[in-house]
Design a protein around this motif. Structure first.
Motif, PDB file in Angstrom:
ATOM      1  N   PHE A  68       1.030  -1.185   0.110  1.00 31.82           N
ATOM      2  CA  PHE A  68      -0.214   0.207   0.137  1.00 31.82           C
ATOM      3  C   PHE A  68       0.788   1.368  -0.025  1.00 31.82           C
ATOM      4  CE2 PHE A  68      -1.577  -3.167   2.689  1.00 31.82           C
ATOM      5  CZ  PHE A  68      -2.876  -3.748   1.870  1.00 31.82           C
ATOM      6  N   TYR A  69       2.200   1.212   0.139  1.00 35.37           N
ATOM      7  CA  TYR A  69       3.244   2.207   0.294  1.00 35.37           C
ATOM      8  C   TYR A  69       2.916   3.405  -0.836  1.00 35.37           C
ATOM      9  CZ  TYR A  69       7.043   5.115   1.200  1.00 35.37           C
ATOM     10  OH  TYR A  69       7.935   6.302   1.272  1.00 35.37           O
ATOM     11  N   ASP A  70       2.924   2.913  -2.093  1.00 28.11           N
ATOM     12  CA  ASP A  70       3.187   3.812  -3.055  1.00 28.11           C
ATOM     13  C   ASP A  70       1.819   4.517  -3.387  1.00 28.11           C
ATOM     14  OD1 ASP A  70       5.608   3.660  -3.904  1.00 28.11           O
ATOM     15  OD2 ASP A  70       5.174   2.121  -5.633  1.00 28.11           O
ATOM     16  N   ILE A 104      23.492   5.938  -5.249  1.00 27.34           N
ATOM     17  CA  ILE A 104      23.135   4.969  -4.286  1.00 27.34           C
ATOM     18  C   ILE A 104      21.749   5.648  -3.594  1.00 27.34           C
ATOM     19  CG2 ILE A 104      24.712   5.424  -2.633  1.00 27.34           C
ATOM     20  CD1 ILE A 104      24.474   2.119  -2.138  1.00 27.34           C
ATOM     21  N   GLU A 105      20.807   5.094  -3.343  1.00 28.24           N
ATOM     22  CA  GLU A 105      19.641   5.624  -2.364  1.00 28.24           C
ATOM     23  C   GLU A 105      19.670   4.820  -1.295  1.00 28.24           C
ATOM     24  OE1 GLU A 105      15.435   6.319  -3.705  1.00 28.24           O
ATOM     25  OE2 GLU A 105      15.258   6.773  -1.490  1.00 28.24           O
ATOM     26  N   ILE A 106      19.962   5.235   0.043  1.00 25.98           N
ATOM     27  CA  ILE A 106      19.615   4.421   1.184  1.00 25.98           C
ATOM     28  C   ILE A 106      18.420   4.424   1.692  1.00 25.98           C
ATOM     29  CG2 ILE A 106      20.869   4.046   3.402  1.00 25.98           C
ATOM     30  CD1 ILE A 106      23.041   4.054   1.224  1.00 25.98           C
ATOM     31  N   SER A 107      17.999   3.376   2.132  1.00 26.57           N
ATOM     32  CA  SER A 107      16.453   3.303   2.464  1.00 26.57           C
ATOM     33  C   SER A 107      15.676   3.485   1.208  1.00 26.57           C
ATOM     34  CB  SER A 107      15.962   4.121   3.733  1.00 26.57           C
ATOM     35  OG  SER A 107      16.261   5.501   3.317  1.00 26.57           O
ATOM     36  N   ILE A 108      15.847   2.948   0.200  1.00 23.20           N
ATOM     37  CA  ILE A 108      15.019   3.050  -1.206  1.00 23.20           C
ATOM     38  C   ILE A 108      13.684   2.813  -1.189  1.00 23.20           C
ATOM     39  CG2 ILE A 108      15.821   1.081  -2.125  1.00 23.20           C
ATOM     40  CD1 ILE A 108      16.226   2.501  -4.640  1.00 23.20           C
ATOM     41  N   GLY A 111      11.474   2.753  -4.224  1.00 24.24           N
ATOM     42  CA  GLY A 111      12.132   3.417  -5.500  1.00 24.24           C
ATOM     43  C   GLY A 111      11.405   4.596  -6.010  1.00 24.24           C
ATOM     44  N   ARG A 112      10.475   5.075  -5.290  1.00 19.18           N
ATOM     45  CA  ARG A 112       9.833   6.171  -6.104  1.00 19.18           C
ATOM     46  C   ARG A 112      10.460   7.464  -6.393  1.00 19.18           C
ATOM     47  NH1 ARG A 112       6.355   9.798  -2.363  1.00 19.18           N
ATOM     48  NH2 ARG A 112       7.917   9.955  -0.432  1.00 19.18           N
ATOM     49  N   ASN A 113      11.858   7.775  -6.037  1.00 22.53           N
ATOM     50  CA  ASN A 113      12.677   8.677  -6.396  1.00 22.53           C
ATOM     51  C   ASN A 113      13.364   8.706  -7.608  1.00 22.53           C
ATOM     52  OD1 ASN A 113      12.123  10.477  -3.912  1.00 22.53           O
ATOM     53  ND2 ASN A 113      13.176   8.762  -2.747  1.00 22.53           N
ATOM     54  N   VAL A 126      19.406   0.571  -1.471  1.00 25.01           N
ATOM     55  CA  VAL A 126      19.818  -0.530  -0.286  1.00 25.01           C
ATOM     56  C   VAL A 126      18.479  -0.289   0.753  1.00 25.01           C
ATOM     57  CG1 VAL A 126      20.982  -0.753   2.132  1.00 25.01           C
ATOM     58  CG2 VAL A 126      22.146  -0.319   0.087  1.00 25.01           C
ATOM     59  N   ASP A 127      17.828  -1.455   1.467  1.00 20.53           N
ATOM     60  CA  ASP A 127      17.005  -1.067   2.272  1.00 20.53           C
ATOM     61  C   ASP A 127      16.663  -2.502   3.039  1.00 20.53           C
ATOM     62  OD1 ASP A 127      14.075   0.828   2.188  1.00 20.53           O
ATOM     63  OD2 ASP A 127      13.920  -1.198   3.377  1.00 20.53           O
ATOM     64  N   ILE A 128      16.110  -2.393   4.373  1.00 21.81           N
ATOM     65  CA  ILE A 128      15.998  -3.621   5.240  1.00 21.81           C
ATOM     66  C   ILE A 128      15.032  -4.301   4.966  1.00 21.81           C
ATOM     67  CG2 ILE A 128      17.454  -3.190   7.275  1.00 21.81           C
ATOM     68  CD1 ILE A 128      14.903  -1.847   8.587  1.00 21.81           C
ATOM     69  N   GLU A 153      21.560  -3.152   6.331  1.00 22.58           N
ATOM     70  CA  GLU A 153      21.123  -2.004   7.087  1.00 22.58           C
ATOM     71  C   GLU A 153      22.039  -0.667   6.878  1.00 22.58           C
ATOM     72  OE1 GLU A 153      20.082  -3.560  11.468  1.00 22.58           O
ATOM     73  OE2 GLU A 153      21.692  -4.536  10.753  1.00 22.58           O
ATOM     74  N   ALA A 154      21.470   0.617   6.855  1.00 19.22           N
ATOM     75  CA  ALA A 154      22.063   1.494   6.425  1.00 19.22           C
ATOM     76  C   ALA A 154      23.381   1.915   7.336  1.00 19.22           C
ATOM     77  CB  ALA A 154      21.160   2.868   6.836  1.00 19.22           C
ATOM     78  N   GLU A 155      23.527   1.019   8.521  1.00 23.07           N
ATOM     79  CA  GLU A 155      24.704   1.265   9.546  1.00 23.07           C
ATOM     80  C   GLU A 155      25.716   0.450   9.089  1.00 23.07           C
ATOM     81  OE1 GLU A 155      21.312   0.850  10.068  1.00 23.07           O
ATOM     82  OE2 GLU A 155      20.680   1.778  12.029  1.00 23.07           O
ATOM     83  N   SER A 169      19.367   9.699   1.104  1.00 22.90           N
ATOM     84  CA  SER A 169      18.545   8.748   1.817  1.00 22.90           C
ATOM     85  C   SER A 169      17.313   9.786   1.968  1.00 22.90           C
ATOM     86  CB  SER A 169      19.296   8.482   3.263  1.00 22.90           C
ATOM     87  OG  SER A 169      18.215   7.750   3.903  1.00 22.90           O
ATOM     88  N   ALA A 170      15.968   9.151   1.697  1.00 25.45           N
ATOM     89  CA  ALA A 170      14.916   9.981   1.542  1.00 25.45           C
ATOM     90  C   ALA A 170      13.899   9.268   2.742  1.00 25.45           C
ATOM     91  CB  ALA A 170      14.100  10.288   0.399  1.00 25.45           C
ATOM     92  N   GLY A 171      13.550   9.759   3.674  1.00 24.19           N
ATOM     93  CA  GLY A 171      12.405   9.060   4.641  1.00 24.19           C
ATOM     94  C   GLY A 171      12.796   8.041   5.430  1.00 24.19           C
TER      95      GLY A 171
HETATM   96  C1  SAM Z   1       9.248   6.170   4.470  1.00 25.34           C
HETATM   97  S1  SAM Z   1      10.141   4.944   3.781  1.00 25.34           S
HETATM   98  C2  SAM Z   1      11.080   5.739   2.335  1.00 25.34           C
HETATM   99  C3  SAM Z   1      11.118   4.801   1.052  1.00 25.34           C
HETATM  100  C4  SAM Z   1      11.758   5.911   0.004  1.00 25.34           C
HETATM  101  N1  SAM Z   1      12.947   6.432   0.132  1.00 25.34           N
HETATM  102  C5  SAM Z   1      10.783   7.108  -0.541  1.00 25.34           C
HETATM  103  O1  SAM Z   1      11.370   8.258  -0.335  1.00 25.34           O
HETATM  104  O2  SAM Z   1       9.672   6.575  -0.681  1.00 25.34           O
HETATM  105  C6  SAM Z   1      11.452   4.319   4.802  1.00 25.34           C
HETATM  106  C7  SAM Z   1      12.102   3.122   4.452  1.00 25.34           C
HETATM  107  O3  SAM Z   1      13.509   3.147   5.326  1.00 25.34           O
HETATM  108  C8  SAM Z   1      13.716   1.631   5.594  1.00 25.34           C
HETATM  109  N2  SAM Z   1      14.665   1.623   6.554  1.00 25.34           N
HETATM  110  C9  SAM Z   1      14.286   1.963   7.753  1.00 25.34           C
HETATM  111  N3  SAM Z   1      15.397   1.616   8.765  1.00 25.34           N
HETATM  112  C10 SAM Z   1      16.374   1.147   7.951  1.00 25.34           C
HETATM  113  C11 SAM Z   1      17.564   0.816   7.853  1.00 25.34           C
HETATM  114  N4  SAM Z   1      18.271   0.642   9.371  1.00 25.34           N
HETATM  115  N5  SAM Z   1      18.321   0.599   7.078  1.00 25.34           N
HETATM  116  C12 SAM Z   1      17.827   0.666   5.735  1.00 25.34           C
HETATM  117  N6  SAM Z   1      16.595   0.843   5.427  1.00 25.34           N
HETATM  118  C13 SAM Z   1      15.691   1.286   6.162  1.00 25.34           C
HETATM  119  C14 SAM Z   1      12.317   1.062   5.426  1.00 25.34           C
HETATM  120  O4  SAM Z   1      12.480  -0.387   5.200  1.00 25.34           O
HETATM  121  C15 SAM Z   1      11.514   1.786   4.650  1.00 25.34           C
HETATM  122  O5  SAM Z   1      11.577   1.149   3.247  1.00 25.34           O
END
Ligand code: SAM
Length: 253
Positions: A68-70, A104-108, A111-113, A126-128, A153-155, A169-171
């Protein structure tokens, strides 16, 4: 998946990774037996049992809501800003992707960006959350965009030093267990001189939604406190009527 792209990834030993197939199974492996499955086109560097704290909670949550995210974020952007493109451009306009760049997008997430960025570049995400990454992959196939997707993990990014021309990294940042470690990782994988961008919700936004249980659980700190002295040209501003901040900084040459 090209070996050239795999060469940018890093196993803990630092030994080179190679793609192998056994029947229907694909995996990346080093000469000393470190092995990472590739499932549905996603490289899994994450051991689900080792994820703790908020990372675990948000991984589970995003796996649940991936479907449901998108649609929900699109509707939200429509109501708040008139269109998703307009909302995303408040920060994407600060990113310059040149032809041939490695991005690279961290927490992608899904992939809407990416669809708004120069297609003539090499993309990694990258995403978890496997659920979010699966949606991302389906979307990239539909839009004929190539991308390397990594569950990690982003860490702790399984990526070699000084690899990327664009890192953002967005969001996701407010969710990370250790935002300080995530910033150091973004700096490590960036080439020197690379501009890094982080955007997420502000504390002001959280306070507006203080009665919402979801926001109660997320402490929001000013992201500038996590920047080490190896950063230059630090710029911070609020966008989207103060709901989001966008922080940009450069890795010193
Ligand atoms: C609000 S969504 C943002 C997704 C996308 N960047 C966007 O702009 O629509 C947050 C994302 O962060 C990811 N996330 C949360 N903690 C994370 C971590 N420690 N490492 C990598 N991804 C993480 C979640 O799985 C989720 O997909």
């Amino acid at each position: 998946m090209k070996q050239q792209s795999i060469d940018l990834l890093k196993a803990p030993s630092g030994k080179p990774l190679t793609l192998f197939r056994e029947g229907r199974n694909e995996f990346l492996q080093t000469s000393i037996g470190e092995k990472y499955p590739v499932k549905d086109g996603i490289i899994c560097f994450l051991n689900d049992n080792s994820i703790t704290g908020n990372n675990r909670n948000f991984q589970k949550m995003y796996d649940r809501i991936a479907r449901f995210y998108d649609i929900s974020v699109k509707l939200y952007a429509l109501i708040k800003e008139g269109s998703e493109k307009k909302r995303l451009f408040e920060y994407l306009s600060l990113i310059e992707v040149k032809d041939g760049n490695k991005v690279i997008e961290i927490s992608i997430g899904t992939g809407r960006n990416i669809k708004y960025l120069n297609p003539n570049a090499e993309y990694f995400g990258v995403d978890i959350s496997k659920g979010m990454l699966r949606r991302c992959r389906q979307k990239m196939i539909r839009n004929k965009r190539e991308i390397i997707l990594i569950q990690a993990e982003a860490e702790s990014l399984p990526i070699r030093n000084e690899t990327f021309d664009v890192v953002f990294s967005a969001g996701g940042f407010n969710f990370f267990n250790y935002p300080d470690k995530a910033v150091l990782e973004m700096l490590r994988i960036a080439k020197s001189g690379t501009k890094i961008l982080i955007t997420d919700e502000t504390e002001k936004f959280r306070l507006k939604h203080a009665r919402d249980n979801f926001y109660k659980k997320i402490p929001i700190q000013d992201p500038r406190i996590f920047l080490p002295s190896s950063c230059a040209n630090i710029e911070y501003k609020e966008i989207c009527n103060g709901d989001l901040y966008v922080l940009t900084f450069e890795k010193l040459k």
